[in-house]
Scaffold this active site. Structure first.
Site, PDB file in Angstrom:
ATOM      1  N   ASP A 194       0.878  -1.152   0.000  1.00  0.00           N
ATOM      2  CA  ASP A 194       0.000   0.000   0.000  1.00  0.00           C
ATOM      3  C   ASP A 194       0.926   1.215   0.000  1.00  0.00           C
ATOM      4  O   ASP A 194       2.118   1.110   0.241  1.00  0.00           O
ATOM      5  CB  ASP A 194      -0.910  -0.045   1.241  1.00  0.00           C
ATOM      6  CG  ASP A 194      -2.125   0.823   1.059  1.00  0.00           C
ATOM      7  OD1 ASP A 194      -3.123   0.601   1.771  1.00  0.00           O
ATOM      8  OD2 ASP A 194      -2.098   1.710   0.178  1.00  0.00           O
ATOM      9  N   TRP A 195       0.362   2.352  -0.279  1.00  0.00           N
ATOM     10  CA  TRP A 195       1.202   3.544  -0.537  1.00  0.00           C
ATOM     11  C   TRP A 195       1.978   3.945   0.711  1.00  0.00           C
ATOM     12  O   TRP A 195       1.403   4.252   1.739  1.00  0.00           O
ATOM     13  CB  TRP A 195       0.314   4.653  -1.087  1.00  0.00           C
ATOM     14  CG  TRP A 195       0.308   4.709  -2.599  1.00  0.00           C
ATOM     15  CD1 TRP A 195       0.497   5.816  -3.383  1.00  0.00           C
ATOM     16  CD2 TRP A 195       0.149   3.636  -3.531  1.00  0.00           C
ATOM     17  NE1 TRP A 195       0.440   5.512  -4.712  1.00  0.00           N
ATOM     18  CE2 TRP A 195       0.248   4.172  -4.845  1.00  0.00           C
ATOM     19  CE3 TRP A 195      -0.059   2.260  -3.406  1.00  0.00           C
ATOM     20  CZ2 TRP A 195       0.140   3.395  -5.996  1.00  0.00           C
ATOM     21  CZ3 TRP A 195      -0.153   1.474  -4.538  1.00  0.00           C
ATOM     22  CH2 TRP A 195      -0.062   2.041  -5.825  1.00  0.00           C
TER      23      TRP A 195
END
Ligand code: GLC
Length: 749
Positions: free
Chosen positions: A291-292
């Site tokens: 995920d970012w």
């Protein structure tokens, strides 16, 4: 031949010699291409380009000096020019090897990219905002969800994106989870089937999907730091099971690991989750991205098999290169991670040099969104009110009737092509709305919003609910034939909802609105419909008996108003069924005691309810609910008969029964089959969904035979003694019914 042509011919020849010296990536030479890449080139392909618009373009590969790339412009940051403006991220290209960069964009309710682009002002980059996942799951119809996936996938492809960061599919462990609107269900089978259908739909368009967030990402509070402490049994049977089903049924090109820890290990650093289970047990082919900015140890992420670090930072490149050079990280680990990525790259539109149009068929997609939205709305109450004729004069109350919310905030937001509010839908359907009320609400909302920040994907301004006085309600009750009131809740990524008034509970003002509108209209023999515009449950205590009808419209996408009108007029018969339990009280929910811990206390969230999540708990404990899992009304009624359970020679279990429309209107039934598994390793839920089927539209008196075929793989349970799956051959009870609490037929094997 003129000199210029000679030069260009020589250049082309030189380039072709140059590139023909370099193997150009194709499906047969991936290992060879990897073998010819430098260490720096390999690492760049494992880390995103960090498309941070604030920084000048990143020095292109091949122009690198001996200094790390990102110092090319003197600052310790870098970016590649956004090929698709507003996308969430990109990967690097290595041109000399024929490796293109890929474009990654959100989200589960439709493609999110910037709606306008200075570089091409004449192109409309807005996309279709489809119904959110709660509504899609409420259709219980994999065909409809597949169709939505196709439409989203088509917009992804035609706007030049390679991978859509969707679907989100974490289990709804608690109704207050901020992202529940973009998750499907409290049940892993329904979650997995919905996710598989949408992945198939998206990928049928030649682009990739990304099932997320793997795994056990069930709250937004402190999401980057919490440690989900969950038993192996619950992990396997509840929190991973949906991902397993989605992977076995739809082969998503990519998986996104979650921010949180699972039993002490960051998901993105867990080789148990990412290699042992995902790849070795489930045979997953594809790659995992973070995920970012997820987690913080790129070397551990590489070792664990988290192939791609998104959106990528200069430090990650530096750390990985240093770790290989000092012997801490074996370059073969990079090669392995890179191979998984390149096997996806060669399927991508960018690799195939697809000439995208920037002009998907948005009109067709709008119709798809409307049809799905109507199918997923759930009729919770109907005391002889719906369907109603569109000749009725309607007193329409509630901000959300006039400013209907289409989806949640955060990465799942869509810069939509339009919006049909409840009032638009009712007017389009021919209803006459009380103009005094309509003008009051519209000007109130406009005035309130003029003082608030403009809407964007992180913040969606919600006006204070307009105050109503009794006289206005009485007047409306005199002058109109029926009342419709919409109550709403907004939620989004990055924060959870709260259990108090104004979120899970109604405000005093809302309760008073329901009470006074219902009493004023019923005093005149007129009826009231309450529409709910939200991503998950609210409290129904003390008010659900007041209205004559209640319609859960969820966050229904940009066609929500028209879809709601389709149900209200009977143009579409309601067939939605709840994908989660609506509890009678928040305190009844097992996870309510420790949900949403704040960072100050501890980062451990104890999943102490184990398997008892949602209806598994409520049916086993016998505790009352407001509306059970799988519940929903239609405009007719159905009878179940002639259930047969049998086992064939191949060890498959066949269950069949008839569903008959016993009412006077056409309708579709969602027949559900629950199983009570033999209790070998301790107490088990008395009911677990093991199959479902939505009938075709049945005319009054028409019968359809529902057939469910199960394998022992479908019925497996975790053997807590030996830490492996168990496949007991007998001791099963099967129950067919219209909800988790409305069992009509049973049989045992
Ligand atoms: C966000 C979300 C994830 C999204 C990604 C890119 O933080 O958790 O769902 O796809 O970052 O926007």
């Amino acid at each position: 031949m003129k000199p210029l042509h000679i030069i260009s011919a020589l250049t082309a020849a030189a380039l072709s010699i140059y590139s023909c010296g370099e193997p150009q990536l194709d499906e047969k030479n991936i290992d060879r291409v990897i073998g010819r890449l430098t260490l720096e080139e390999k690492v760049r392909l494992l880390v995103g380009t960090c498309t941070d618009p604030a920084n000048p373009p990143y020095p292109a590969p091949g122009t690198m000096t001996d200094r790390p790339y990102w110092q090319g412009n003197g600052e310790n940051t870098y970016r590649a020019a956004n090929r698709v403006q507003g996308s969430a991220g990109e990967s690097f290209s290595i041109k000399r090897a024929g490796i293109p960069s890929l474009v990654y964009a959100d989200g589960p309710a439709g493609l999110r990219i910037d709606p306008v682009r200075e570089s091409c002002p004449e192109t409309d980059f807005r996309c279709t905002a489809f119904p959110s996942a709660s509504l899609l799951a409420s259709t219980w119809n994999t065909e409809t969800v597949h169709e939505v996936g196709e439409a989203i996938g088509n917009e992804v492809r035609e706007f030049g994106v390679d991978i859509l960061l969707a679907p989100g599919m974490n289990i709804k462990r608690n109704p207050l989870t901020g992202r529940n609107f973009e998750y499907y269900s409290e049940d892993p089978l329904l979650s997995g089937e919905m996710a598989a259908a949408v992945v198939d739909g998206i990928q049928s368009q030649g682009v990739g999907a990304c099932i997320k967030h793997y795994a056990v990402n069930n709250q937004e509070t402190y999401r980057n730091g919490i440690d989900a402490v969950v038993s192996e049994e619950a992990l396997r049977e509840i929190y991973l099971r949906g991902f397993e089903i989605a992977i076995r049924k739809s082969s998503p090109w990519t998986v996104m690991s979650s921010y949180n820890k699972v039993n002490g290990e960051y998901a993105s650093e867990s080789s148990r989750l990412l290699r042992d289970i995902l790849r070795d047990e489930w045979g997953y082919k594809g790659f995992v991205m973070t995920d970012w900015w997820g987690a913080d140890d790129p070397v551990a992420q590489m070792k664990a098999g988290n192939n791609l670090l998104m959106p990528g930072t200069p430090q990650q490149i530096e750390e990985i290169i240093a770790a290989v050079r000092n012997g801490e990280l074996d370059e073969e680990v990079l090669d392995r991670n890179l191979k998984d990525i390149l096997e996806v790259v060669i399927k991508s539109p960018s690799y195939r040099k697809y000439a995208y149009s920037n002009a998907p068929d948005k009109e067709k997609h709008r119709e798809t969104a409307r049809k799905a939205a109507a199918e997923g709305m759930v009729l919770l109450e109907n005391r002889d009110m719906l369907p109603m004729s569109n000749t009725a004069r309607i007193a329409l109350f509630g901000n959300y009737s006039y400013d209907t919310q289409v989806g949640g905030s955060g990465s799942g937001y869509v810069h939509r092509t339009g919006k049909s509010n409840i009032y638009d839908g009712l007017e389009n359907a021919g209803f006459i709305l009380d103009s005094g009320l309509k003008n009051k609400y519209l000007s109130h909302i406009e005035k309130e919003k003029s003082l608030m920040p403009a809407e964007n994907f992180w913040t969606i301004p919600i006006a204070q609910e307009m105050k109503l006085d009794r006289a206005a309600i009485e007047k409306a009750a005199r002058e109109n034939d029926a009342a419709i009131l919409t109550l709403g809740r907004m939620s989004g990524e990055g924060a959870d909802r709260h259990p108090g008034k104004g979120d899970y509970m109604l405000t005093d003002q809302e309760t008073e609105m329901v009470r006074s509108i219902c009493s004023a209209f019923s005093a005149k023999g007129k009826k009231t419909l309450v529409i709910l515009n939200m991503g998950d449950a609210i409290d129904f205590g003390g008010w659900k008996e007041m209205p004559d009808a209640i319609l859960m419209a969820w966050l229904p996408g940009q066609e929500g108003g028209n879809a709601a009108a389709d149900i209200i007029t009977g143009r579409k018969a309601p067939s939605g069924r709840l994908p989660m339990t609506m509890a009678a009280s928040y305190a009844d929910i097992p996870s309510s005691s420790d949900f949403g811990i704040s960072p100050g206390e501890t980062n451990r969230v104890l999943y102490k309810e184990n398997l008892m999540v949602g209806y598994r708990y409520f049916t086993t404990s016998g505790k009352e609910t407001a509306y059970p899992f799988g519940y929903g009304l239609s405009y007719t009624s159905f009878k179940y008969s002639d259930m047969i359970c049998s086992k064939d020679d191949n060890g498959r279990i066949s269950i069949s029964f008839d569903v008959t429309n016993t009412g006077s209107a056409a309708g579709r039934e969602t027949a559900q089959v629950y199983v009570r598994k033999p209790e070998i390793y301790g107490a088990r839920p008395v009911r677990e969904l093991c199959g479902f089927r939505k009938t075709s539209e049945l005319a009054p008196g028409e019968t359809e035979t529902v057939r469910i075929s199960l394998s022992y793989e479908d019925l497996k349970q975790w053997n807590t003694d030996d830490g492996c799956w168990a496949y007991p051959e007998q001791g099963y009870e099967f129950h067919a019914g219209a909800s988790a609490e409305d069992i009509r037929l049973s049989c045992s094997l």
